[in-house]
Write a protein that holds these residues in place. Structure first.
Motif, mmCIF file in Angstrom:
data_model
loop_
_atom_site.group_PDB
_atom_site.id
_atom_site.type_symbol
_atom_site.label_atom_id
_atom_site.label_comp_id
_atom_site.label_asym_id
_atom_site.label_seq_id
_atom_site.Cartn_x
_atom_site.Cartn_y
_atom_site.Cartn_z
ATOM 1 N N VAL A 82 0.777 -1.243 0.236
ATOM 2 C CA VAL A 82 -0.404 -0.105 -0.113
ATOM 3 C C VAL A 82 0.964 1.114 -0.117
ATOM 4 O O VAL A 82 1.693 1.349 1.125
ATOM 5 C CB VAL A 82 -1.132 0.036 1.089
ATOM 6 N N GLY A 83 0.753 1.971 -0.991
ATOM 7 C CA GLY A 83 1.759 3.060 -1.102
ATOM 8 C C GLY A 83 1.198 4.291 -0.244
ATOM 9 O O GLY A 83 0.187 4.454 -0.005
ATOM 10 N N ARG A 84 2.213 5.361 -0.257
ATOM 11 C CA ARG A 84 1.767 6.436 0.497
ATOM 12 C C ARG A 84 0.956 7.471 0.182
ATOM 13 O O ARG A 84 0.291 8.111 0.809
ATOM 14 C CB ARG A 84 3.202 7.306 0.830
ATOM 15 N N GLU A 85 0.707 7.397 -1.125
ATOM 16 C CA GLU A 85 -0.292 8.243 -1.796
ATOM 17 C C GLU A 85 -1.676 7.519 -1.785
ATOM 18 O O GLU A 85 -2.650 8.188 -1.979
ATOM 19 C CB GLU A 85 0.113 8.375 -3.252
ATOM 20 N N THR A 86 -1.782 6.145 -1.453
ATOM 21 C CA THR A 86 -3.195 5.522 -1.183
ATOM 22 C C THR A 86 -3.813 6.157 -0.037
ATOM 23 O O THR A 86 -3.450 6.282 1.063
ATOM 24 C CB THR A 86 -2.915 4.225 -1.242
ATOM 25 N N ARG A 87 -5.130 6.375 -0.443
ATOM 26 C CA ARG A 87 -6.129 6.849 0.804
ATOM 27 C C ARG A 87 -7.089 5.758 1.072
ATOM 28 O O ARG A 87 -7.478 5.758 2.492
ATOM 29 C CB ARG A 87 -6.745 8.314 0.351
ATOM 30 N N SER A 88 -7.486 4.732 0.239
ATOM 31 C CA SER A 88 -8.423 3.756 0.635
ATOM 32 C C SER A 88 -8.081 2.780 -0.218
ATOM 33 O O SER A 88 -7.590 2.652 -1.486
ATOM 34 C CB SER A 88 -9.979 4.411 0.208
ATOM 35 N N VAL A 89 -8.297 1.681 0.373
ATOM 36 C CA VAL A 89 -8.013 0.426 -0.031
ATOM 37 C C VAL A 89 -8.906 -0.663 0.425
ATOM 38 O O VAL A 89 -9.660 -0.800 1.414
ATOM 39 C CB VAL A 89 -6.782 -0.328 0.272
ATOM 40 N N VAL A 90 -9.633 -1.656 -0.475
ATOM 41 C CA VAL A 90 -10.348 -3.014 -0.223
ATOM 42 C C VAL A 90 -9.473 -4.053 -0.481
ATOM 43 O O VAL A 90 -8.933 -4.169 -1.613
ATOM 44 C CB VAL A 90 -11.465 -2.860 -0.918
ATOM 45 N N LEU A 91 -9.167 -4.697 0.656
ATOM 46 C CA LEU A 91 -8.276 -5.772 0.523
ATOM 47 C C LEU A 91 -8.774 -7.102 0.760
ATOM 48 O O LEU A 91 -9.857 -7.183 1.477
ATOM 49 C CB LEU A 91 -7.053 -5.730 1.800
ATOM 50 N N PHE A 92 -8.897 -8.168 0.119
ATOM 51 C CA PHE A 92 -9.839 -9.399 -0.109
ATOM 52 C C PHE A 92 -8.866 -10.784 0.193
ATOM 53 O O PHE A 92 -7.641 -10.428 -0.871
ATOM 54 C CB PHE A 92 -10.777 -9.315 -1.092
ATOM 55 N N ILE B 67 -9.382 -14.351 -0.784
ATOM 56 C CA ILE B 67 -10.073 -15.586 -1.181
ATOM 57 C C ILE B 67 -9.533 -16.944 -0.713
ATOM 58 O O ILE B 67 -8.692 -17.373 -1.568
ATOM 59 C CB ILE B 67 -10.422 -15.473 -2.731
ATOM 60 N N GLY B 68 -10.062 -17.370 0.377
ATOM 61 C CA GLY B 68 -9.512 -18.587 0.728
ATOM 62 C C GLY B 68 -10.496 -20.081 0.165
ATOM 63 O O GLY B 68 -11.129 -19.756 -0.636
ATOM 64 N N GLY B 69 -10.023 -21.114 0.685
ATOM 65 C CA GLY B 69 -10.801 -22.249 0.494
ATOM 66 C C GLY B 69 -12.089 -22.460 1.011
ATOM 67 O O GLY B 69 -13.048 -22.867 0.347
ATOM 68 N N GLY B 70 -12.468 -22.104 2.393
ATOM 69 C CA GLY B 70 -13.644 -21.891 2.872
ATOM 70 C C GLY B 70 -14.314 -20.824 3.215
ATOM 71 O O GLY B 70 -15.544 -20.637 3.593
ATOM 72 N N SER B 71 -13.407 -19.711 3.012
ATOM 73 C CA SER B 71 -14.046 -18.309 3.428
ATOM 74 C C SER B 71 -13.335 -17.521 2.749
ATOM 75 O O SER B 71 -12.083 -17.450 2.280
ATOM 76 C CB SER B 71 -14.161 -18.073 5.115
ATOM 77 N N SER B 72 -13.913 -16.201 2.556
ATOM 78 C CA SER B 72 -13.101 -15.057 2.160
ATOM 79 C C SER B 72 -13.314 -13.812 2.943
ATOM 80 O O SER B 72 -14.571 -13.346 3.235
ATOM 81 C CB SER B 72 -14.007 -14.719 0.725
ATOM 82 N N GLU B 73 -12.271 -13.154 3.347
ATOM 83 C CA GLU B 73 -12.094 -12.152 4.131
ATOM 84 C C GLU B 73 -11.772 -10.915 3.233
ATOM 85 O O GLU B 73 -11.159 -10.830 2.468
ATOM 86 C CB GLU B 73 -10.918 -12.186 5.332
ATOM 87 N N ILE B 74 -12.652 -9.829 3.575
ATOM 88 C CA ILE B 74 -12.555 -8.625 3.138
ATOM 89 C C ILE B 74 -12.423 -7.227 3.995
ATOM 90 O O ILE B 74 -13.193 -7.381 5.195
ATOM 91 C CB ILE B 74 -14.093 -7.889 2.145
ATOM 92 N N ALA B 75 -11.489 -6.553 3.909
ATOM 93 C CA ALA B 75 -11.198 -5.568 4.835
ATOM 94 C C ALA B 75 -11.220 -4.114 4.165
ATOM 95 O O ALA B 75 -10.475 -4.233 3.036
ATOM 96 C CB ALA B 75 -10.072 -5.742 5.602
ATOM 97 N N VAL B 76 -11.800 -3.158 4.614
ATOM 98 C CA VAL B 76 -12.004 -1.696 4.164
ATOM 99 C C VAL B 76 -11.054 -0.958 4.978
ATOM 100 O O VAL B 76 -11.209 -0.667 6.068
ATOM 101 C CB VAL B 76 -13.529 -1.293 4.026
#
Length: 518
Positions: A309-319, A321-330
């Motif tokens: 995540v660069g210094r110029e970034t202000r917002s990120v959606v990171l995901f 995708i696993g085998g049994g679940s998928s985690e998403i973070a804003v």
């Protein structure tokens, strides 16, 4: 006589310096005078390469040598004393010779010149190395041998051995050296037993926020196979996982690990026999795994990708995708950025769907466009229940997606047309929105055999990759972004980063570097 370092000593001649008796000294004159003084003060260094009792530099009669005449003229008329200094003399101890050189007319300016040129290069470009007198060198060697013998006796008696058998620092210089090198030498280990993979990383900290991988292991075990239908871990799946964990246990036993963390995720969380399986793991491998919750899994995924995540970034959606679940973070980053990116998480969710569970429900071998769209709609329904406000984008570059999973790394490998998957070329690569859409359409047009034949997919993932693409498509529809960054990293890297940060290894290493710079 040849120089001990292999070069030929320059003679005491050179350009004529007549007329330079007014006190002005040229650089060449300084160098030659410094060289003569050193030769007079350290005759013992020449004795090492000659016979005992022989002069350090055999000289001819000064009357027949024009160089000596020029030497006498440059010396300002001190011919008699200079001639005596140049005559062959029997070797004397170094201390006596040095005192004699200082008493035979060595001026304070000569001593200053010698100090000025100390550590520079000699007339032939060789370093001006100082050779210790034999009797002083013998005394220092005896002291070192005595110290080493004392340390050896302490180690044999068990003194000085600290935690895990690692020798503790000894007095004075030993304390400082051990403090400077103890932390970087110690290893950390992270193991992630997921629904589809078993992964291990062993690493040592390097620069702040970074580490070097010492050993790694990854194997597809499909622990969650059949879990969605039966709610239990099958015997075949548990056996595959335990076999992989035996390999991990062997790697951990062969190294001295300062700290380790071993985790299990969605498969063990959902299975009714998950705790029973972990007890069997302890009995058969000696490894104690902890089942982490979904929030911890989301934070670890963010920690593992913080450097992307660069210094110029202000917002990120990171995901992830696993085998049994998928985690998403804003993630929303303001003007003040924390050292840990996970502290900027404002909203997160964990979808109870992954590539294994989704492919089992819809089929993963023969996926038509209609089947693919059905998978996307199912995931979209889950995301619809995620209460998260819209992300405001002020300008281009403020927002992007980060994907950390086998699905996005596979898409990147296919996009690069790699003959063999190469993490160095995939990790951190940017994919535009059009490129992601093109790769998904390309994979959807291939049949099972074509996907299995691709070196970046292989037969083990050929029936899972399109289910992952469906989850990715649902995320892209919820958070449209012109670009996505690919991360070949995840929970293991997050575990290592958190452990090293908690122990303060990077802060301590930075302080030591500052002390050495002083």
């Amino acid at each position: 006589m040849e120089d001990p370092e292999g070069g030929v000593k320059p003679q005491f001649d050179g350009a004529s310096a007549a007329g330079r008796k007014d006190g002005k000294k040229s650089r060449r004159r300084k160098g030659k005078r410094g060289g003569q003084i050193r030769n007079a003060a350290h005759p013992a260094s020449h004795e090492l390469s000659g016979n005992a009792g022989q002069p350090a530099r055999p000289m001819e009669d000064a009357a027949g040598h024009p160089a000596r005449k020029r030497k006498r003229r440059r010396r300002g008329g001190h011919g008699a004393s200079q001639e005596l200094a140049l005559r062959p003399q029997p070797m004397e101890p170094a201390g006596v010779a040095a005192n004699a050189a200082r008493s035979n007319g060595e001026s304070p300016s000569s001593r200053r010149n010698r100090r000025k040129h100390r550590g520079k290069r000699g007339l032939q470009g060789r370093p001006l190395t100082s050779v210790k007198p034999p009797h002083i060198q013998l005394q220092e060697n005896q002291v070192e041998e005595t110290a080493r013998a004392a340390v050896a006796r302490e180690m044999q008696n068990g003194a000085g051995v600290g935690r895990k058998g690692r020798p503790e620092a000894h007095a004075h210089q030993g304390d400082r050296q051990a403090a400077e090198h103890a932390w970087p030498e110690e290893l950390y280990a992270a193991l992630d037993l997921g629904t589809n993979n078993c992964r291990l990383l062993i690493a040592q900290p390097t620069r702040p926020g970074q580490f070097r991988v010492v050993d790694a292991f990854s194997r597809i075990v499909r622990l969650g196979e059949g879990l969605a239908a039966s709610g239990r871990l099958s015997d075949e799946a548990m056996e595959r996982a335990i076999e992989a964990l035996r390999v991990c246990a062997s790697k951990l036993r062969n190294r001295e690990i300062r700290r380790m963390r071993l985790i299990a995720t969605e498969a063990c969380r959902q299975a009714v026999n998950g705790a029973e399986f972990l007890g069997r793991v302890v009995a058969e491998t000696g490894l104690e795994l902890e089942i982490i919750d979904r929030e911890t899994e989301a934070r670890l995924a963010v920690s593992g990708c913080s450097s992307l995540v660069g210094r110029e970034t202000r917002s990120v959606v990171l995901f992830d995708i696993g085998g049994g679940s998928s985690e998403i973070a804003v993630i929303r980053i303001g003007d003040n950025r924390f050292s840990r990116l996970a502290n900027h998480i404002t909203h997160w969710t964990s979808l109870p769907v992954g590539v294994v569970t989704l492919s089992e429900r819809h089929g993963g071998r023969d996926v038509t466009p209609d089947v693919f769209e059905g998978m996307v709609r199912e995931v979209e329904g889950m995301l619809g229940r995620f209460d998260c406000p819209e992300i405001e984008i002020a300008q281009t570059g403020d927002f992007h997606l980060i994907g950390t999973s086998g699905t996005v790394t596979t898409l990147a490998g296919v996009h690069l047309d790699l003959p063999r998957y190469d993490r160095r070329k995939v990790d951190g690569i940017w994919l535009s929105d059009d490129e992601v859409s093109a790769m998904q359409a390309k994979l959807l047009s291939w049949d099972f055999d074509s996907r299995a034949a691709n070196p970046c997919i292989g037969p083990d993932r050929a029936d899972l990759v399109l289910a992952g693409c469906a989850i990715l498509e649902a995320i892209r529809r919820r958070w449209p972004s012109p670009r996505m960054r690919v991360a070949d990293r995840g929970l293991r890297e997050g575990l290592l980063t958190d452990m090293m940060a908690d122990d303060g290894v990077w802060r301590r290493n930075r302080n030591r570097r500052g002390q050495r710079a002083k």
